[in-house]
Design a protein around this motif. Structure first.
Motif, PDB file in Angstrom:
ATOM      1  N   TRP A  55       0.810  -1.210   0.000  1.00 32.35           N
ATOM      2  CA  TRP A  55       0.000   0.000   0.000  1.00 32.35           C
ATOM      3  C   TRP A  55       0.851   1.271   0.000  1.00 32.35           C
ATOM      4  CZ3 TRP A  55      -4.275  -1.515  -1.754  1.00 32.35           C
ATOM      5  CH2 TRP A  55      -4.828  -2.743  -1.361  1.00 32.35           C
ATOM      6  N   ILE A  56       1.913   1.249   0.787  1.00 32.13           N
ATOM      7  CA  ILE A  56       2.784   2.438   0.831  1.00 32.13           C
ATOM      8  C   ILE A  56       4.228   1.997   0.626  1.00 32.13           C
ATOM      9  CG2 ILE A  56       3.426   4.520   2.115  1.00 32.13           C
ATOM     10  CD1 ILE A  56       0.896   4.369   3.669  1.00 32.13           C
ATOM     11  N   PRO A  57       4.604   1.777  -0.621  1.00 33.91           N
ATOM     12  CA  PRO A  57       5.979   1.313  -0.904  1.00 33.91           C
ATOM     13  C   PRO A  57       7.033   2.327  -0.455  1.00 33.91           C
ATOM     14  CG  PRO A  57       4.771   1.848  -2.951  1.00 33.91           C
ATOM     15  CD  PRO A  57       3.777   1.848  -1.842  1.00 33.91           C
ATOM     16  N   GLN A  58       6.634   3.596  -0.417  1.00 35.86           N
ATOM     17  CA  GLN A  58       7.588   4.639  -0.016  1.00 35.86           C
ATOM     18  C   GLN A  58       8.148   4.390   1.384  1.00 35.86           C
ATOM     19  OE1 GLN A  58       4.490   5.156  -1.198  1.00 35.86           O
ATOM     20  NE2 GLN A  58       4.372   6.985  -2.501  1.00 35.86           N
ATOM     21  N   LEU A  59       7.355   3.694   2.233  1.00 34.12           N
ATOM     22  CA  LEU A  59       7.775   3.490   3.625  1.00 34.12           C
ATOM     23  C   LEU A  59       8.034   2.006   3.916  1.00 34.12           C
ATOM     24  CD1 LEU A  59       5.358   6.030   5.412  1.00 34.12           C
ATOM     25  CD2 LEU A  59       7.648   6.435   4.523  1.00 34.12           C
ATOM     26  N   ALA A  60       8.359   1.257   2.887  1.00 31.68           N
ATOM     27  CA  ALA A  60       8.615  -0.183   3.057  1.00 31.68           C
ATOM     28  C   ALA A  60       9.806  -0.449   3.969  1.00 31.68           C
ATOM     29  CB  ALA A  60       8.854  -0.822   1.687  1.00 31.68           C
ATOM     30  N   ASP A  61      10.677   0.546   4.104  1.00 27.94           N
ATOM     31  CA  ASP A  61      11.890   0.359   4.923  1.00 27.94           C
ATOM     32  C   ASP A  61      11.707   0.810   6.369  1.00 27.94           C
ATOM     33  OD1 ASP A  61      11.637   3.044   4.488  1.00 27.94           O
ATOM     34  OD2 ASP A  61      13.591   3.334   3.561  1.00 27.94           O
ATOM     35  N   ALA A  62      10.463   0.819   6.847  1.00 33.16           N
ATOM     36  CA  ALA A  62      10.176   1.317   8.203  1.00 33.16           C
ATOM     37  C   ALA A  62      11.071   0.661   9.261  1.00 33.16           C
ATOM     38  CB  ALA A  62       8.697   1.083   8.541  1.00 33.16           C
ATOM     39  N   ALA A  63      11.220  -0.655   9.188  1.00 35.24           N
ATOM     40  CA  ALA A  63      12.008  -1.361  10.207  1.00 35.24           C
ATOM     41  C   ALA A  63      13.473  -0.933  10.147  1.00 35.24           C
ATOM     42  CB  ALA A  63      11.879  -2.874  10.017  1.00 35.24           C
ATOM     43  N   GLU A  64      14.010  -0.872   8.937  1.00 36.03           N
ATOM     44  CA  GLU A  64      15.416  -0.460   8.768  1.00 36.03           C
ATOM     45  C   GLU A  64      15.642   0.944   9.326  1.00 36.03           C
ATOM     46  OE1 GLU A  64      18.360  -1.948   7.604  1.00 36.03           O
ATOM     47  OE2 GLU A  64      16.957  -3.582   8.105  1.00 36.03           O
ATOM     48  N   VAL A  65      14.690   1.820   9.044  1.00 30.75           N
ATOM     49  CA  VAL A  65      14.818   3.205   9.522  1.00 30.75           C
ATOM     50  C   VAL A  65      14.822   3.222  11.045  1.00 30.75           C
ATOM     51  CG1 VAL A  65      13.670   5.461   9.614  1.00 30.75           C
ATOM     52  CG2 VAL A  65      13.840   4.239   7.432  1.00 30.75           C
ATOM     53  N   LEU A  66      13.830   2.561  11.637  1.00 28.94           N
ATOM     54  CA  LEU A  66      13.738   2.588  13.101  1.00 28.94           C
ATOM     55  C   LEU A  66      14.950   1.941  13.771  1.00 28.94           C
ATOM     56  CD1 LEU A  66       9.975   2.360  13.495  1.00 28.94           C
ATOM     57  CD2 LEU A  66      11.388   3.511  15.198  1.00 28.94           C
ATOM     58  N   LYS A  67      15.492   0.918  13.114  1.00 31.42           N
ATOM     59  CA  LYS A  67      16.650   0.230  13.690  1.00 31.42           C
ATOM     60  C   LYS A  67      17.895   1.110  13.672  1.00 31.42           C
ATOM     61  CE  LYS A  67      16.218  -3.926  11.804  1.00 31.42           C
ATOM     62  NZ  LYS A  67      16.626  -5.158  11.102  1.00 31.42           N
ATOM     63  N   TYR A  77       9.958   8.335  19.349  1.00 33.86           N
ATOM     64  CA  TYR A  77       9.972   7.912  17.942  1.00 33.86           C
ATOM     65  C   TYR A  77       8.768   6.992  17.724  1.00 33.86           C
ATOM     66  CZ  TYR A  77      14.620   9.897  18.078  1.00 33.86           C
ATOM     67  OH  TYR A  77      15.659  10.769  18.236  1.00 33.86           O
ATOM     68  N   ALA A  78       7.833   7.468  16.936  1.00 31.02           N
ATOM     69  CA  ALA A  78       6.571   6.753  16.757  1.00 31.02           C
ATOM     70  C   ALA A  78       6.432   6.223  15.335  1.00 31.02           C
ATOM     71  CB  ALA A  78       5.412   7.692  17.061  1.00 31.02           C
ATOM     72  N   ALA A  79       5.506   5.288  15.166  1.00 32.66           N
ATOM     73  CA  ALA A  79       5.198   4.788  13.810  1.00 32.66           C
ATOM     74  C   ALA A  79       3.748   4.342  13.737  1.00 32.66           C
ATOM     75  CB  ALA A  79       6.121   3.634  13.443  1.00 32.66           C
ATOM     76  N   LEU A  80       3.205   4.413  12.545  1.00 38.45           N
ATOM     77  CA  LEU A  80       1.835   3.971  12.302  1.00 38.45           C
ATOM     78  C   LEU A  80       1.789   2.453  12.180  1.00 38.45           C
ATOM     79  CD1 LEU A  80       0.684   6.797  11.804  1.00 38.45           C
ATOM     80  CD2 LEU A  80      -0.290   5.968   9.678  1.00 38.45           C
ATOM     81  N   VAL A  81       0.753   1.857  12.771  1.00 37.00           N
ATOM     82  CA  VAL A  81       0.524   0.421  12.559  1.00 37.00           C
ATOM     83  C   VAL A  81      -0.953   0.214  12.237  1.00 37.00           C
ATOM     84  CG1 VAL A  81       2.413  -0.251  14.108  1.00 37.00           C
ATOM     85  CG2 VAL A  81       0.082  -0.108  14.990  1.00 37.00           C
ATOM     86  N   PRO A  82      -1.245  -0.589  11.217  1.00 40.68           N
ATOM     87  CA  PRO A  82      -2.630  -0.760  10.798  1.00 40.68           C
ATOM     88  C   PRO A  82      -3.309  -1.948  11.477  1.00 40.68           C
ATOM     89  CG  PRO A  82      -1.164  -1.709   9.169  1.00 40.68           C
ATOM     90  CD  PRO A  82      -0.302  -1.199  10.274  1.00 40.68           C
ATOM     91  N   GLN A  85      -0.166  -7.538  12.598  1.00 39.88           N
ATOM     92  CA  GLN A  85       1.081  -7.841  11.877  1.00 39.88           C
ATOM     93  C   GLN A  85       2.000  -6.608  11.866  1.00 39.88           C
ATOM     94  OE1 GLN A  85      -2.062  -8.761  11.119  1.00 39.88           O
ATOM     95  NE2 GLN A  85      -2.087  -9.841   9.134  1.00 39.88           N
ATOM     96  N   GLY A  86       1.396  -5.461  11.587  1.00 36.82           N
ATOM     97  CA  GLY A  86       2.172  -4.221  11.585  1.00 36.82           C
ATOM     98  C   GLY A  86       2.741  -3.944  12.968  1.00 36.82           C
ATOM     99  N   LEU A  87       1.925  -4.186  13.974  1.00 37.20           N
ATOM    100  CA  LEU A  87       2.374  -3.947  15.347  1.00 37.20           C
ATOM    101  C   LEU A  87       3.594  -4.814  15.678  1.00 37.20           C
ATOM    102  CD1 LEU A  87       1.974  -2.661  18.174  1.00 37.20           C
ATOM    103  CD2 LEU A  87       0.483  -4.592  18.730  1.00 37.20           C
ATOM    104  N   GLU A  88       3.500  -6.076  15.273  1.00 38.75           N
ATOM    105  CA  GLU A  88       4.603  -6.989  15.550  1.00 38.75           C
ATOM    106  C   GLU A  88       5.911  -6.480  14.935  1.00 38.75           C
ATOM    107  OE1 GLU A  88       5.536 -11.757  14.996  1.00 38.75           O
ATOM    108  OE2 GLU A  88       3.556 -10.973  14.457  1.00 38.75           O
ATOM    109  N   ARG A  89       5.810  -6.043  13.680  1.00 43.30           N
ATOM    110  CA  ARG A  89       7.005  -5.504  13.016  1.00 43.30           C
ATOM    111  C   ARG A  89       7.532  -4.267  13.755  1.00 43.30           C
ATOM    112  NH1 ARG A  89       5.283  -3.676   7.545  1.00 43.30           N
ATOM    113  NH2 ARG A  89       7.479  -3.242   7.168  1.00 43.30           N
ATOM    114  N   ALA A  90       6.612  -3.445  14.230  1.00 42.75           N
ATOM    115  CA  ALA A  90       7.025  -2.218  14.928  1.00 42.75           C
ATOM    116  C   ALA A  90       7.661  -2.522  16.275  1.00 42.75           C
ATOM    117  CB  ALA A  90       5.817  -1.295  15.106  1.00 42.75           C
ATOM    118  N   LEU A  91       7.078  -3.507  16.982  1.00 41.79           N
ATOM    119  CA  LEU A  91       7.619  -3.861  18.308  1.00 41.79           C
ATOM    120  C   LEU A  91       9.000  -4.498  18.166  1.00 41.79           C
ATOM    121  CD1 LEU A  91       4.404  -5.245  20.117  1.00 41.79           C
ATOM    122  CD2 LEU A  91       5.488  -2.979  20.384  1.00 41.79           C
ATOM    123  N   ASN A  92       9.195  -5.250  17.105  1.00 45.00           N
ATOM    124  CA  ASN A  92      10.497  -5.882  16.842  1.00 45.00           C
ATOM    125  C   ASN A  92      11.638  -4.877  16.783  1.00 45.00           C
ATOM    126  OD1 ASN A  92       9.835  -8.547  16.760  1.00 45.00           O
ATOM    127  ND2 ASN A  92       9.425  -8.597  14.544  1.00 45.00           N
TER     128      ASN A  92
END
Lengths: 308, 308
Positions: A55-67, A77-82, A85-92
């Motif tokens: 849906w948003i390829p522009q932000l596909a690297d969210a995990a890399e950025v946060l890491k 430092y916050a992020a959107l989760v839908p 599954q999104g939450l799990e990736r964000a918590l990781n």
């Protein structure tokens, strides 16, 4: 004029700004930019979104950025989760705060997340529950709180109904979005008159897009009604998905100019923010359209002419 | 929110807009544009300036323009005059209303009209006397009422002192100009708190430049304080003489959007105004920067893409 003495600015440029980019911005450039934002006194940066990359390829690297960003103490430092599954990736990758989102108008909600408002609640409820279990605070985003691109005017009572549900799920704060930037101060006043008897002013944030130039006027009205949290994006990034090329979020540097001149503290350093704006301007290779950047460009040209 | 039910918009584009043009616009084009403005429901158009062409060559054709526009009943066609010579030229072509001008700050007044504030009064006094003798109403423009590019902040008491002198000469209305667009609503409030105990709200107009994006917010504060006359320029024409390339006057079409959404009547037809904006955009051959024109351009591009 009764005004708060200080406000919190939540910088949403890296997410709400960059999610509308046509061009691709490298992960390294995003990290460099966010690191510079961290040095400007901002206490809150929305870094990315864990919406599916489809849906948003522009932000596909969210995990890399946060890491890889350099986290500064005192900055959230916050992020959107839908969804879960999104939450799990964000918590990781140890996001500090989780943002969930939906729309106040049925048609926009359906168009944006492919579900009715009723169908959306249980999904968000799960996310809030799990996020809180993981010790995270949760921010809610409510879109189209004044106008909807499909339905037109949105009734304040409808916004209150959805806000009620979101707060009863356990969100900590709700950001009220004039997503398509149609609002004017009288509408902001009516909306807040509907909400403020039920929710505390310090649980509400205003998120104005400046599509029609009314964002600062709307912010002044919000300030007069006791709101102290405002979303903005450096350089007015973000555009309008419903009118490509039109203006985006209210620009952080223009908001800072107004607030500081009104004697309201933000803790943000304007010079540092402008440095950060020039950085993302160079990365994107396109002139930013905020008034402060416009003035700087004009002065710069004058100085060049004068040989300074 | 206590607001007036209707306001008067005074279109200053043909004068304050075009006086800053780098390119030359033909007399015929100016006339065509002003004639289209006359058809939009505007009741006041500032057509040109009788300042000596040496100073503003862009408006050297003031007499030709005033002679050849199609005058619509109910529309006031005004022009700036700096002195008796200018007044004579203006009266020769039957201007409806005469505008005199000076600055609230000493340094800007000196820089702009090469005289101290004290030296300016007797010259303007003569103009007002002669204009009134000729049966004309007189509008005063007071520049730098909030900030001066040379002196910084301008004290409201200083504005009141100059305003007092201008009204005692017999002007009918005073337009208060935030010439460099630095003002924020708290400053507007302080200024009007100083002036409104002494002058009637319907004798005062606000003239905001949108250099820093605060014009609409300042207009809302002015409305709340009872002001009902606002100057604006189609397309935000005018720029900023102190930062070439920066934004100019508040854009008429953006102001109209906000006022109409707030339920305030103007008598101006937005569609007609947009037609007139496209006309001057084509004449100038450069995209106008108002938000309404930006949205229109964006939608137009979308429609082209969609084959509409």
């Amino acid at each position: 004029m009764k005004l708060p003495t200080s406000v919190t600015i939540k910088e949403v440029g890296p997410r709400d700004g960059l999610q509308n980019e046509k061009q691709s911005i490298s992960t390294a450039d995003k990290i460099t930019w966010i690191d510079s934002l961290s040095e400007s006194g901002l206490s809150y940066i929305e870094v990315s979104s864990f919406v599916h990359p489809k849906w948003i390829p522009q932000l596909a690297d969210a995990a890399e950025v946060l890491k890889n960003i350099r986290r500064k103490q005192g900055v959230t430092y916050a992020a959107l989760v839908p969804n879960l599954q999104g939450l799990e990736r964000a918590l990781n990758v140890e996001v500090d705060e989780v943002s969930i989102f939906m729309s106040a108008s049925e048609a926009h909600n359906r168009n944006n997340i492919n579900k009715t408002i009723e169908e959306t609640y249980p999904i968000l409820e799960e996310v809030v529950k799990e996020a809180r279990a993981a010790g995270k605070t949760v921010r809610g985003y409510l879109s189209t709180v004044i106008g909807c691109p499909y339905e037109g005017a949105v009734a304040p009572a409808q916004v209150r109904t959805v806000a009620d549900r979101l707060f009863s799920m356990g969100i900590d704060e709700l950001s009220l979005g004039d997503t398509i930037g149609v609002g004017v101060p009288t509408q902001v006043e009516r909306l807040l008159e509907e909400l403020l008897p039920h929710f505390s002013a310090n649980q509400l944030a205003m998120h104005f897009h400046d599509t029609r130039g009314t964002a600062l006027a709307n912010i002044v009205k919000s300030l007069e009604m006791g709101i102290t949290i405002f979303d903005s994006a450096l350089g007015g990034l973000g555009g309008c998905p419903y009118a490509k090329g039109a203006s985006g979020n209210v620009a952080t540097e223009d908001l800072l100019y107004m607030l500081h001149e009104m004697g309201i503290e933000t803790g943000v350093d304007v010079d540092d923010v402008m440095t950060s704006a020039r950085l993302i301007e160079n990365i994107r290779g396109e002139k930013l359209k905020s008034r402060q950047m416009e003035i700087e460009a004009a002065n710069c040209q004058e100085n060049r002419k004068a040989g300074v």
